[in-house]
Design a protein around this motif. Sequence first.
Motif: not given
Length: 346
Positions: A102, A92, A95, A97-98, A105-110
């Motif tokens: 990282s 995204c 977030c 992690r982005c 493993y983006c927290d909003r990947r889904d």
Amino acid sequence: MKALRLTAWGEAPASVEIERPVPHGAEVLVRVEAAGLCRSDLHVIDAPPGALPYRLPFTLGHEIAGQVTALGPDADGVAAGDRVVVYGPWGCGSCARCAAGSGNYCDRRDTLAWHGAGLGRDGGMAEYLLVPSARQLVPIGDLPADQAAPLSDAGLTSYHAVSGLRPALGEGTTAVVIGVGGLGHLAVQILRATTESRVLAVDVREDALALADRSGAHFSTLMRPDTARALRARSGDVGADAVLDFVGTAQTLELAVGVLRPGGELAVVGSGGGSLTVAKPGVLPAGFRLSLPFWGTRHELAGVVTLARSGALRVETECLPLSAAPEAIDRLRRGAARGRTVLVPN
């Protein structure tokens, strides 16, 4: 410009002419020098409608190296003429992690309609690629493009998987690599360069074992009914401290569990459809630890590039023109590709 695009689910990608993109804001335009072909591309090409959140059409290719040619007015950190490899897992972008590099493993990947370059967003099987931010670029200096492009997935994923196991791979330990293809042969080299572990390799193909030997494996063997016993014997009869499974079928997972010592670690990288039943008590070794590494971080990509530039990591490549993409895809599908196939714009 020419681009290889997925235009309909269930159909072969099409070579088409599209407009060359123009960078705006923080975007960066990269002239593609090389783009790797990956089994993940086959998963995307073969996906039935609705299986992936991606919106059609889009250009394939997530392993990309090239040269910066133009920058949006808000872009910084790179300059026109810089040679770069593209960090592929675009999350995204906002977030934690982005922000830390990282995106894998983006927290909003889904919630996203893409997973990165060539995975729902336009990728590098084209003459030019529009990158959303210079944060997704890692300099490669004079590293040849055919060597650099596969580092962004085959190299990075292998490096990330090994990084998670490295604390368990000190002097006197044993690591097993199952599947010595585009990723596995790099994992063998990364293990040799960054750990003190003895490296054993397994595959079903004789030419893959030769590749494992060229990559530095201490021992390689075909997969047979007695392979677990042979590998355990090579570990001093105690079993492997870590196994990296780049296949992920029921058979390879059974082998992995059969060769691990108590407290051993298994990293499942391949997506071959196999599964493990977790039960306590059960057949899994006591203290068993499992990881499912996905791609890697931007910082790790810089580490992979450093290894390659030092000469410690070399990708076995087969270069073909972008116009030969249908042939390259067919060869990969048939298991006839050697190492990593790299497509070069005509």
